[in-house]
Structures are given as C-alpha cells and as structure tokens.
Design an enzyme around this catalytic site. Structure first.
Site, PDB file in Angstrom:
ATOM      1  N   TYR A  61       4.749   2.181  -0.743  1.00  0.00           N
ATOM      2  CA  TYR A  61       6.171   2.500  -0.992  1.00  0.00           C
ATOM      3  C   TYR A  61       6.466   3.912  -0.541  1.00  0.00           C
ATOM      4  O   TYR A  61       5.645   4.798  -0.721  1.00  0.00           O
ATOM      5  CB  TYR A  61       6.493   2.405  -2.478  1.00  0.00           C
ATOM      6  CG  TYR A  61       6.180   1.045  -3.066  1.00  0.00           C
ATOM      7  CD1 TYR A  61       6.898  -0.061  -2.678  1.00  0.00           C
ATOM      8  CD2 TYR A  61       5.133   0.902  -3.952  1.00  0.00           C
ATOM      9  CE1 TYR A  61       6.604  -1.305  -3.207  1.00  0.00           C
ATOM     10  CE2 TYR A  61       4.839  -0.339  -4.498  1.00  0.00           C
ATOM     11  CZ  TYR A  61       5.568  -1.438  -4.116  1.00  0.00           C
ATOM     12  OH  TYR A  61       5.270  -2.657  -4.634  1.00  0.00           O
ATOM     13  N   GLU A 102       0.315  -2.678   0.334  1.00  0.00           N
ATOM     14  CA  GLU A 102       1.412  -2.539  -0.632  1.00  0.00           C
ATOM     15  C   GLU A 102       1.710  -1.049  -0.756  1.00  0.00           C
ATOM     16  O   GLU A 102       1.058  -0.343  -1.529  1.00  0.00           O
ATOM     17  CB  GLU A 102       1.003  -3.127  -1.984  1.00  0.00           C
ATOM     18  CG  GLU A 102       2.195  -3.352  -2.887  1.00  0.00           C
ATOM     19  CD  GLU A 102       1.889  -4.364  -3.974  1.00  0.00           C
ATOM     20  OE1 GLU A 102       1.741  -5.562  -3.653  1.00  0.00           O
ATOM     21  OE2 GLU A 102       1.778  -3.940  -5.132  1.00  0.00           O
ATOM     22  N   CYS A 109      -2.990   0.428  -1.031  1.00  0.00           N
ATOM     23  CA  CYS A 109      -1.870   0.579  -1.957  1.00  0.00           C
ATOM     24  C   CYS A 109      -1.591   2.056  -2.210  1.00  0.00           C
ATOM     25  O   CYS A 109      -2.504   2.835  -2.463  1.00  0.00           O
ATOM     26  CB  CYS A 109      -2.185  -0.121  -3.278  1.00  0.00           C
ATOM     27  SG  CYS A 109      -0.774  -0.209  -4.376  1.00  0.00           S
ATOM     28  N   TYR A 134       5.940  -2.132 -11.419  1.00  0.00           N
ATOM     29  CA  TYR A 134       4.652  -1.449 -11.610  1.00  0.00           C
ATOM     30  C   TYR A 134       3.524  -2.451 -11.390  1.00  0.00           C
ATOM     31  O   TYR A 134       3.558  -3.565 -11.935  1.00  0.00           O
ATOM     32  CB  TYR A 134       4.544  -0.858 -13.021  1.00  0.00           C
ATOM     33  CG  TYR A 134       5.602   0.194 -13.274  1.00  0.00           C
ATOM     34  CD1 TYR A 134       5.464   1.482 -12.759  1.00  0.00           C
ATOM     35  CD2 TYR A 134       6.763  -0.112 -13.985  1.00  0.00           C
ATOM     36  CE1 TYR A 134       6.458   2.441 -12.954  1.00  0.00           C
ATOM     37  CE2 TYR A 134       7.755   0.833 -14.187  1.00  0.00           C
ATOM     38  CZ  TYR A 134       7.596   2.104 -13.666  1.00  0.00           C
ATOM     39  OH  TYR A 134       8.583   3.048 -13.850  1.00  0.00           O
ATOM     40  N   SER A 135       2.523  -2.042 -10.634  1.00  0.00           N
ATOM     41  CA  SER A 135       1.357  -2.907 -10.432  1.00  0.00           C
ATOM     42  C   SER A 135       0.528  -2.944 -11.707  1.00  0.00           C
ATOM     43  O   SER A 135       0.448  -1.946 -12.427  1.00  0.00           O
ATOM     44  CB  SER A 135       0.466  -2.352  -9.314  1.00  0.00           C
ATOM     45  OG  SER A 135       1.168  -2.339  -8.110  1.00  0.00           O
TER      46      SER A 135
END
Ligand code: NAP
Length: 415
Positions: free
Chosen positions: A415, A413, A373, A202-203
C-alpha cells in the site's frame, strides 16, 4: 415505449461504497486509469472504463464487482458516485428485452477476457494447496462485534513509532480465517461531511486457530498514524482509535477478506516472506502457523521459511524479540534497518541481494512461494532482485515470473 436512441442500455461498472475498504488496489491495478477516489469513495470513470476486468480479481472484498444496467444517458457521474453511502437501486429499464440494444463498445454480458495488456505483477490465484478461505461473511450492515482482549505495544518504549498488537475476540460467533487474510474495522463516529466512517483494512497477524490456540480470536498489527508520508501532522482516524482500545472495549468488524494471499499447506512447500513495518502481520501469522504445526507434529514436514524484514531501526521493528527466539533451523531471518545511526541504509532488497545464492536455490524449486507485504515502494525493488536471482542461475525471468504468477507462487500486498 422509449425510442431506440433513448433505450440504449449499457452496464455501468460501479464500486460498492459499503463494502469497499479503500485499499487503493483497484486504482493501482487499472491499466487505463479509469478508477479514482476522493476522501470518501473510490469510483469508476464511466467514459474511460472498458470493462477489461483487470481490477476485479485483485479486489480483496469484491466491492469492485458491480455492474448495473443503466440507460447510456443516465450513467452515474463521478460526482454522483462520490456522494453515495451505498449503491443506488437498479434503474427501471422499461424497455422490452428484445428492443434493448447494447451501447457500442460495452459488453453484453460478463464474459470479458482479461487482456494481455492488463499486467499484474503478482498471482491472482492462491497456491494449489491453500485451504479454502471464507470471505465477506460480515459487512457494514451485518458487522460482527468483537471484544478487545489485549492491546500490547510492540515497539520499544524509546521509539517514536507506536506499533500495537491488538487481540480481538469473537466469542461464540463464527469468524473463520486463514493466514494472509484481513479484516475491516469500522471506527465509531462520522467524518467531516457527517458520514459514517468507512472501514479500514488490517491484515491478520494470527494463524487460523486463533491468536490463542483454539480460541475464537485474531490479532492485528496497527501503527499509530501521526504524520503523513511528507511528514505533515495528521490524526489517523482508525489507527488512533485501535491503538487506544482497552481490554473489554467492543469493536465493529467486517470481513474476512482475501482469497489469494494464502499460504501453501503441502509438505515440502517453502515460503519466502518479504515485508516492511506493519506489513509483517501476515508473515507473523504464517510463521506462527508453521511453528505450531512443527510443535504438534514433532517432525518438520514442511519446507523452508526465509524472512526478509525491513524497518527503520531495531527499536521500530515489530515482533523483534519473539522473532529472535525462533530456532535457526526453523526460519532464516534477515533484517534490514534503514536508519540505524552509524550504519549504511539498508532496505529488504539490499539484504536479499546478499542472499542471492540461497534465494536461487529456493526459486529453482516449484514448491517455493513468495509473499511481499508492506510499502508500495518496495515492490519494484524486490521484483528487480528476484530477476537478478533468476539471472544468476541462468533462468529466464519472464518465464519464471509467468510461472510464479500462474501457479499462485508470487503474492504482493503493498500500500
Ligand atoms: P515504515 O516504518 O514507513 O517503513 C518500513 C521500512 O521500509 C523502513 O525501513 C523504510 O525505510 C523502508 N522503505 C521505505 N521505502 C522503501 C522501498 N522503496 N523499498 C524497501 N524499503 C523501503 O513502514 P510502516 O509505516 O510500518 O508501513 C508499512 C506499510 O505496510 C504501510 O504502507 C501499511 O499500509 C502496509 N500494510 C500494513 C498492514 C497492516 O495490517 N497494518 C498490512 C499490509 C500492509 P526509510 O523510511 O528509512 O526510507
């Protein structure tokens, strides 16, 4: 003594399952599809990997950077790698060093250059003025225990999307972090194969001086996962665990991770932030850092902040209320809602297109840094708009893109 044929030794590229946070970065980065995964481990195909190193720098934890000397005929198969909870002990290579031929096509040491073909869209270095980041201070064997000091719902109660802001306190144990870094959380219990769950990444949503200034705590932004991308019902192991945490609960944390997705610190540096959903976590951290600095220093010596933030609708947008309270001369906020009834579908890249003139102004400036992100799918669209922005100002995108990457000015970043 082993015969020359038996004694052929190579370095096998392996991924450390204890540190790996299964973020998929290596698999996406590998230019020759040498990395794959099952439900448990990420592994390297020994017959395909050519040690090009393209995957090494992007890995947030360093789990990817393992090279074990092995006999060629004893290289670990994918099945073996899938079964590991930790890396195996080094093989006993009972061959005198002088007699040890290195198998053809493999490297005799780690000095391998990154080939031109290993294209990575974002920077692999931080901005020059970023602070020094500490990484991998805590791993699965020496995790740090945090205490939950808050768990707040960020999305509107009317929304089906349950996104939470969870605050974790480390008490007296040092846990130095920077905006843009992430942590791993180890959910309790075991999986269907009776193995301990691996950590989920987790960021951080809080700045370096803590969610609460000068407290040794951090916050993360977590969405309860109740279905997969195809809409099938699933029970997110870690997301549900974290979303259900209560004040006072203890949590096993590893990290911090990340040494490139870091903000610039020099006066006059501009930040363009582009995010979707919970990908807003690092943007909140950077914004909060700048907001506190501005408050402390009274004069805003930092550059411009421009945010592009996408969500399905306003009710699903984390941090919507607080964002709207920020002064307009501090941050230029642009929302993109994709599923507001009666409104056309808008993605962040569509809204960026509406701001091409202002984006060009910022892009021309060497002190502008870009952070993306969120969903993987947005990456191509965002890069396409940046290319259009460059073209609108007569700039050569390939040159600009290379400059952005080489100077730590473009960070992705997704996903
Ligand atoms: P989401 O709600 O599924 O999507 C957010 C918005 O992005 C929606 O409006 C969605 O539109 C839109 N979108 C979909 N495809 C897009 C594309 N190709 N280009 C631009 N926008 C697009 O997002 P989420 O569930 O919060 O997921 C966010 C992502 O961030 C996840 O992949 C997560 O892993 C990642 N992430 C999370 C953290 C963290 O710390 N929690 C940190 C880094 C990254 P439609 O659905 O209407 O098409």
């Amino acid at each position: 003594m082993a015969t020359t044929e038996q004694a052929q030794v190579t370095k096998q590229h392996l991924i450390d399952p204890e540190i790996c946070i299964r973020c998929n970065t290596c698999e996406e980065t590998c230019p020759i599809d040498a990395i794959t995964h099952d439900g448990t481990n990420y592994v390297v195909k020994p017959d395909i990997c050519n040690h090009c190193m393209a995957c090494v720098a992007p890995c947030p934890t360093g789990a990817i950077d393992n090279w074990q000397p092995v006999f060629v005929e004893k290289m670990y198969s994918l099945e073996e790698q899938y079964s590991w909870d930790e890396l195996p002990a080094l093989q006993a290579l009972e061959v005198p060093a002088d007699d040890t031929p290195v198998a053809a096509g493999t490297d005799s040491d780690a000095e391998v250059t990154i080939q031109g073909s290993n294209y990575v869209a974002g920077s692999q270095i931080p901005p020059w003025s970023a602070s020094h980041s500490y990484t991998n201070l805590y791993g699965t064997r020496n995790f740090i225990t945090a205490t939950v000091s808050g768990n707040y719902r960020l999305t509107d109660e009317s929304s089906e999307s349950d996104i939470r802001h969870v605050v974790l306190d480390f008490g007296e144990t040092p846990f130095p972090v920077l905006e843009g870094q992430s942590i791993g959380i180890i959910p309790p219990g075991t999986d269907a194969s009776d193995r301990l769950h691996h950590a989920r990444q987790y960021s951080l949503a809080s700045p370096r001086d803590g969610e609460r200034p000068r407290y040794n705590n951090v916050s993360i932004t977590v969405k309860r996962v109740v279905q997969d991308y195809d809409g099938n019902p699933v029970q997110g192991v870690c997301s549900n665990y974290v979303c259900d945490l209560k004040k006072g609960d203890k949590v096993q944390v590893i990290g911090p991770f990340g040494h490139t997705f870091l903000m610039p610190n020099h006066p006059g540096s501009n930040i363009i932030m582009i995010c979707t959903g919970t990908g807003s976590a690092p943007m909140r951290a950077m914004t909060e850092r700048r907001r506190r600095k501005r408050q402390e220093e009274a004069v805003d010596e930092h550059g411009k902040l421009m945010l592009f933030f996408g969500a399905r609708c306003q009710e699903e947008l984390p941090y919507f209320g607080p964002l709207n309270k920020l002064p307009k001369d501090f941050i230029d906020i642009n929302f993109a809602f994709s599923r507001t009834p009666g409104q056309p579908k808008k993605y962040v890249q569509d809204v960026m297109r509406e701001r091409i003139v202002d984006l060009l102004e910022l892009l021309k400036n060497e002190d502008t840094y870009i952070y993306v992100c969120g969903l993987k799918g947005m990456e191509a669209g965002v890069l396409e708009v940046l290319q259009e922005v460059a073209a609108s100002g007569g700039m050569d995108w390939s040159e600009l893109h290379a400059n952005l990457r080489q100077k730590g000015r473009l960070h992705l970043e997704t996903y």
